[in-house]
Write an enzyme that holds these catalytic residues in place. Structure first.
Site, PDB file in Angstrom:
ATOM      1  N   HIS A 229      42.407  48.279  29.742  1.00  0.00           N
ATOM      2  CA  HIS A 229      42.942  48.935  31.025  1.00  0.00           C
ATOM      3  C   HIS A 229      43.072  50.254  30.757  1.00  0.00           C
ATOM      4  CE1 HIS A 229      44.230  46.695  34.410  1.00  0.00           C
ATOM      5  NE2 HIS A 229      45.646  47.114  34.225  1.00  0.00           N
ATOM      6  N   GLY A 234      43.351  52.365  39.539  1.00  0.00           N
ATOM      7  CA  GLY A 234      41.795  51.834  39.640  1.00  0.00           C
ATOM      8  C   GLY A 234      41.119  51.495  38.690  1.00  0.00           C
ATOM      9  N   ASN A 235      41.554  50.901  37.777  1.00  0.00           N
ATOM     10  CA  ASN A 235      40.655  49.799  36.201  1.00  0.00           C
ATOM     11  C   ASN A 235      40.002  49.283  37.074  1.00  0.00           C
ATOM     12  OD1 ASN A 235      42.086  50.824  34.010  1.00  0.00           O
ATOM     13  ND2 ASN A 235      43.394  50.299  35.055  1.00  0.00           N
ATOM     14  N   GLY A 236      40.353  47.957  37.991  1.00  0.00           N
ATOM     15  CA  GLY A 236      39.606  46.332  38.268  1.00  0.00           C
ATOM     16  C   GLY A 236      38.085  47.372  39.188  1.00  0.00           C
ATOM     17  N   ARG A 237      38.455  48.792  39.851  1.00  0.00           N
ATOM     18  CA  ARG A 237      37.445  48.257  40.876  1.00  0.00           C
ATOM     19  C   ARG A 237      36.717  49.608  39.686  1.00  0.00           C
ATOM     20  NH1 ARG A 237      41.277  51.387  44.697  1.00  0.00           N
ATOM     21  NH2 ARG A 237      42.445  50.156  43.488  1.00  0.00           N
TER      22      ARG A 237
END
Length: 401
Positions: A229, A234-237
């Site tokens: 992380h 905006g970590n997932g995207r």
């Protein structure tokens, strides 16, 4: 070798001091937030060996073959002299970007997204998804130079203008997932920010390995990224752009972005549960999630391509204009950019304002374009058939605009 639940892969934990913040909370919450908290310590995986169960590895390999086959199917229609169907690759890129954002609750319909990419008046969600399209393209363009710098560049594009996210910079504070105002009751606490740069360098080294089955490697890399992380937001995207960069780097895809995130949308609970299993030391569930998502995505992507090629063929039969006219030249562009203005057409086709307006008038007359309001003086037009096809794709993927 790693077995399900192997301690070698599972995150460790360290006690960290908590500097109490002036955050409004109840007495119960404040009591639960006293003293140190536990932050995860992900293992280095760059040189780790992974013993993936044979049936899981076989399913991942089958999924990889299907992704390559889909890529080749579309590529076979692209080398035409006029390149008319090339925009389909852009359409798939856009649908993947929208679905990737939806996983984190950022939604936008096809119409709003198309208008947002014109930089016209649009809602915040549409603008965020449009930014995600640019970030996805950043990842693909930089696939040959996979590095922490290219990951930072993708994040910078994705989070442009969102100061709280520190676009293009690793986080410099503790973050946590779920659980309220402090990390003490969080669902998961990523590592301390001081550990992030070294962990990301280790992850990039892992991503460059050539001794692992590709989809298993991609799945593990994605899970490790989400565990680290590395950003404030905006970590997932950003993590899902890494998926496409790795597929492109491995030569699995050459022309397009297979909408894997759209496949993950079918069961987001299972996706998040698989991330939890990975952090407990078992990479099998996340590999299975990516394998199944790939099959789902390819099937849905094929249907979208069929819909769009059918629309394009019908347009060509309907439009009476000569082959080199501005209206006919605009048709393939509408597949990837189904919202246009006269100014946009002028720039894209390099024609005069009157010629662009004539093209619009012709396409309106044939019911290919319809005027919509953007909330500004400039008028915009949409290709309704394309918008409908994209929204139907979203519905099949479980995404609701």
């Amino acid at each position: 070798m790693n077995q399900p639940g192997d301690a070698q892969l599972a995150v460790a934990w360290e006690r960290c001091d908590w500097n109490e913040r002036e955050t409004p909370m109840s007495r119960r919450e404040r009591e639960a937030s006293r003293g140190p908290y536990l932050a995860s310590v992900p293992p280095a995986i760059s040189g780790m060996a992974f013993d993936i169960p044979s049936d899981v590895a076989a399913e991942a390999e089958d999924a990889l073959v299907e992704i390559s086959r889909f890529d080749a199917e579309l590529a076979a229609s692209l080398p035409r002299a006029d390149g008319e169907l090339a925009p389909l690759a852009v359409v798939l890129l856009r649908t993947e970007s929208a679905s990737s954002s939806q996983i984190e609750g950022v939604t936008a319909g096809a119409k709003a997204l198309a208008i947002a990419t014109l930089n016209e008046s649009s809602g915040q969600n549409a603008r965020m998804v449009a930014a995600n399209v640019e970030a996805m393209q950043q990842a693909i363009d930089l696939a040959d130079d996979l590095s922490t710098d290219s990951i930072l560049a993708a994040h910078r594009a994705l989070m442009h203008g969102q100061i709280h996210a520190h676009p293009g910079r690793f986080r410099d504070e503790q973050v946590w997932i779920g659980g309220g105002s402090t990390p003490h009751t969080a669902t998961f606490v990523p590592p301390r920010h001081a550990r992030v740069p070294a962990l990301m360098e280790d992850l990039v080294t892992f991503c460059r390995r050539t001794d692992m089955p590709v989809l298993s490697q991609v799945s593990i890399a994605h899970a490790q990224f989400e565990t680290i992380h590395p950003f404030n937001d905006g970590n997932g995207r950003t993590g899902r752009t890494l998926v496409h960069a790795m597929l492109r780097r491995a030569g699995v895809t050459r022309r397009l972005t297979v909408p894997v995130s759209a496949g993950l949308l079918i069961d987001t609970e299972a996706y998040f549960a698989a991330l939890g299993s990975y952090r407990d030391g078992d990479p099998t569930p996340i590999i299975l999630q990516f394998s199944r998502a790939s099959f789902t995505a390819v099937g849905n992507g094929r249907r979208l391509v069929d819909d769009l090629t059918g629309i394009y063929a019908e347009w060509q039969d309907t439009l009476p204009s000569r082959k080199g006219s501005a209206a006919r030249r605009l048709l393939p562009h509408l597949l990837s950019q189904p919202a246009v203005t006269v100014k946009h057409i002028q720039q894209y086709l390099d024609v005069s304002q009157p010629a662009a307006q004539r093209a619009v008038d012709q396409l309106v007359e044939m019911a290919i374009l319809k005027q919509v309001s953007t909330g500004k003086r400039d008028r915009a037009w949409i290709a309704r058939d394309v918008i409908n096809a994209l929204d139907q794709f979203a519905t099949r993927a479980g995404r609701r605009a």
